[in-house]
Design a protein around this motif. Structure first.
Motif, PDB file in Angstrom:
ATOM      1  N   LEU A 140      -1.535   5.564   7.971  1.00 57.82           N
ATOM      2  CA  LEU A 140      -2.545   4.808   8.708  1.00 57.82           C
ATOM      3  C   LEU A 140      -2.324   4.971  10.201  1.00 57.82           C
ATOM      4  O   LEU A 140      -1.367   4.432  10.763  1.00 57.82           O
ATOM      5  N   LEU A 141      -3.203   5.718  10.857  1.00 60.63           N
ATOM      6  CA  LEU A 141      -3.090   5.941  12.287  1.00 60.63           C
ATOM      7  C   LEU A 141      -3.628   4.738  13.059  1.00 60.63           C
ATOM      8  O   LEU A 141      -4.564   4.070  12.628  1.00 60.63           O
ATOM      9  N   HIS A 142      -3.019   4.496  14.217  1.00 64.30           N
ATOM     10  CA  HIS A 142      -3.478   3.400  15.074  1.00 64.30           C
ATOM     11  C   HIS A 142      -3.061   3.688  16.508  1.00 64.30           C
ATOM     12  O   HIS A 142      -2.198   4.536  16.767  1.00 64.30           O
ATOM     13  N   VAL A 188       2.723   3.070   1.920  1.00 64.35           N
ATOM     14  CA  VAL A 188       1.769   2.989   3.016  1.00 64.35           C
ATOM     15  C   VAL A 188       2.547   3.004   4.329  1.00 64.35           C
ATOM     16  O   VAL A 188       3.474   2.214   4.503  1.00 64.35           O
ATOM     17  N   MET A 189       2.181   3.900   5.238  1.00 67.85           N
ATOM     18  CA  MET A 189       2.936   4.091   6.477  1.00 67.85           C
ATOM     19  C   MET A 189       2.026   4.053   7.698  1.00 67.85           C
ATOM     20  O   MET A 189       1.266   4.985   7.941  1.00 67.85           O
ATOM     21  N   PRO A 190       2.076   2.980   8.494  1.00 65.68           N
ATOM     22  CA  PRO A 190       1.385   2.996   9.786  1.00 65.68           C
ATOM     23  C   PRO A 190       2.055   3.995  10.731  1.00 65.68           C
ATOM     24  O   PRO A 190       3.282   4.129  10.728  1.00 65.68           O
ATOM     25  N   GLN A 191       1.254   4.704  11.495  1.00 65.53           N
ATOM     26  CA  GLN A 191       1.777   5.725  12.399  1.00 65.53           C
ATOM     27  C   GLN A 191       0.940   5.757  13.679  1.00 65.53           C
ATOM     28  O   GLN A 191      -0.296   5.799  13.614  1.00 65.53           O
ATOM     29  N   LEU A 192       1.595   5.725  14.832  1.00 65.44           N
ATOM     30  CA  LEU A 192       0.870   5.821  16.090  1.00 65.44           C
ATOM     31  C   LEU A 192       0.088   7.133  16.165  1.00 65.44           C
ATOM     32  O   LEU A 192       0.576   8.187  15.746  1.00 65.44           O
ATOM     33  N   PHE A 193      -1.103   7.040  16.733  1.00 64.30           N
ATOM     34  CA  PHE A 193      -2.073   8.130  16.693  1.00 64.30           C
ATOM     35  C   PHE A 193      -1.526   9.464  17.190  1.00 64.30           C
ATOM     36  O   PHE A 193      -1.721  10.506  16.569  1.00 64.30           O
ATOM     37  N   ASN A 194      -0.853   9.462  18.356  1.00 65.21           N
ATOM     38  CA  ASN A 194      -0.386  10.733  18.933  1.00 65.21           C
ATOM     39  C   ASN A 194       0.757  11.373  18.150  1.00 65.21           C
ATOM     40  O   ASN A 194       1.129  12.514  18.430  1.00 65.21           O
ATOM     41  N   PHE A 195       1.301  10.667  17.157  1.00 66.52           N
ATOM     42  CA  PHE A 195       2.268  11.302  16.270  1.00 66.52           C
ATOM     43  C   PHE A 195       1.571  12.271  15.317  1.00 66.52           C
ATOM     44  O   PHE A 195       2.221  13.014  14.594  1.00 66.52           O
ATOM     45  N   THR A 242       0.036  13.678  -3.379  1.00 67.50           N
ATOM     46  CA  THR A 242      -1.205  13.624  -2.605  1.00 67.50           C
ATOM     47  C   THR A 242      -1.113  12.533  -1.547  1.00 67.50           C
ATOM     48  O   THR A 242      -0.345  11.584  -1.671  1.00 67.50           O
ATOM     49  N   ALA A 243      -1.918  12.691  -0.512  1.00 64.39           N
ATOM     50  CA  ALA A 243      -1.913  11.704   0.576  1.00 64.39           C
ATOM     51  C   ALA A 243      -3.259  11.704   1.268  1.00 64.39           C
ATOM     52  O   ALA A 243      -4.044  12.654   1.156  1.00 64.39           O
ATOM     53  N   ALA A 244      -3.517  10.619   1.987  1.00 66.44           N
ATOM     54  CA  ALA A 244      -4.687  10.528   2.853  1.00 66.44           C
ATOM     55  C   ALA A 244      -4.236   9.972   4.188  1.00 66.44           C
ATOM     56  O   ALA A 244      -3.346   9.110   4.242  1.00 66.44           O
ATOM     57  N   VAL A 245      -4.831  10.476   5.251  1.00 67.85           N
ATOM     58  CA  VAL A 245      -4.596   9.936   6.587  1.00 67.85           C
ATOM     59  C   VAL A 245      -5.860   9.187   6.993  1.00 67.85           C
ATOM     60  O   VAL A 245      -6.951   9.761   7.007  1.00 67.85           O
ATOM     61  N   LEU A 246      -5.691   7.898   7.309  1.00 68.20           N
ATOM     62  CA  LEU A 246      -6.815   7.032   7.627  1.00 68.20           C
ATOM     63  C   LEU A 246      -6.650   6.413   9.010  1.00 68.20           C
ATOM     64  O   LEU A 246      -5.540   6.343   9.541  1.00 68.20           O
TER      65      LEU A 246
END
Length: 317
Positions: A256-258, A287-294, A196-200
């Motif tokens: 984690l989008l940013h 936990v993985m930060p990911q740039l928004f447009n990805f 399971t996962a969540a995108v925040l």
């Protein structure tokens, strides 16, 4: 809606003397529907202003990024290969100033002064109607249209590539680009184990945390990576979520989008919350930060983001 520009004299006859390399496809009138509005182009755009970065991978794939004469907003280097970065560096930057909520701040006069025959990306203080009044067409990514209700899929990426191919008179190039994207998708091997996962989207420095539901591109992206979206039961695109709700659903992984922030600060915005250590994703380091447009809106970068997620969380990790 009025045509984007009156057809130039050399475009009235296909390949007439002095028209150079213009093709019949590039000089033919084209109408597309965008955000419910008909947008007509008398010929393929030659002076494009970018107000958002989402269209860049489409334009690069079609070989028309050199038609962008000005840009505004943020263009994180992580999104692009060396060739694309080199082209972007040659495009004048009008402004990258945003307000406290991250929305681009640019005046109508600055954009109009560029004499564009196409603006890509709608911003709060520069609407489609405002530009249409001075005969400048605007195209927005469909998923970002006001009141958009369609649930996004990877097919939307292919459809948008074909739309841009039609607008710029590059339908053959669009077809090849779509086939290449489909081949990449076919080559992604997602784990078979159930996770399971969540995108925040956390607020750095304290504040609201947002989660992405079934109406976001995050949902099909997680599914393609082999995850169940713990917020997939929500029909909303994005909504506020509390730590208590996160603990109740307790996903194995957090994405984690940013928007071009410090990845460590973005991660700390979640892991530093009182009680966050009880989350499985936090305690296991998943936990993985990911740039928004990805992830959003649907674009070739969403496939890049999918590949990054699969690489970061392989089977058994």
């Amino acid at each position: 809606m009025k045509a984007s520009r009156l057809l130039a004299a050399c475009a009235t006859v296909v390949l007439a003397a002095g028209c150079g390399a213009a093709t019949a496809e590039e000089t033919a009138a084209v109408t597309v529907v965008n955000c419910g509005a008909e947008v007509t182009f008398a010929k393929a755009p030659e002076r494009v202003v970018l107000l958002k970065s989402a269209a860049v991978p489409y334009l690069q794939s079609l070989g028309v990024l050199d038609r962008v004469t000005a840009r505004a907003g943020q263009y994180p280097k992580e999104y692009y290969d060396a060739a694309t970065l080199a082209q972007l560096d040659r495009i004048p930057l009008l402004t990258d100033k945003t307000d406290t909520s991250g929305h681009l701040q640019i005046s109508k006069e600055v954009v109009i002064s560029q004499q564009p025959d196409l603006v890509l990306g709608e911003v709060d203080n520069l609407s489609r109607e405002t530009l249409s009044a001075v005969d400048i067409p605007l195209l927005e990514e469909p998923a970002m249209c006001p009141n958009a209700t369609a649930v996004p899929t990877f097919d939307d990426i292919y459809a948008q590539m074909e739309t841009y191919g039609k607008v710029f008179g590059r339908t053959a190039e669009a077809g090849k680009a779509v086939e290449a994207l489909k081949a990449r998708m076919a080559g992604i091997r997602k784990p078979t184990e159930k996770r399971t996962a969540a995108v925040l989207y956390p607020t750095v420095g304290g504040g609201v945390t947002y989660a992405y539901g079934a109406a976001s591109m995050a949902h099909p992206q997680l599914e393609a990576a082999g995850f169940t979206n713990v917020f997939g039961d929500s029909k909303e695109r994005v909504f506020e979520v509390t730590l208590e709700e996160l603990l109740g659903r307790n996903p194995d992984v957090l994405i984690l989008l940013h928007s071009d922030g410090d990845p460590k600060a973005v991660q700390a915005a979640i892991t530093g919350l009182p009680g966050a250590a009880k989350l499985k994703a936090v305690s296991s380091g998943n936990v993985m930060p990911q740039l928004f447009n990805f992830t959003e809106p649907p674009s070739p970068l969403s496939i890049d983001g999918l590949e990054r997620i699969v690489a970061r969380f392989p089977a058994g990790a």
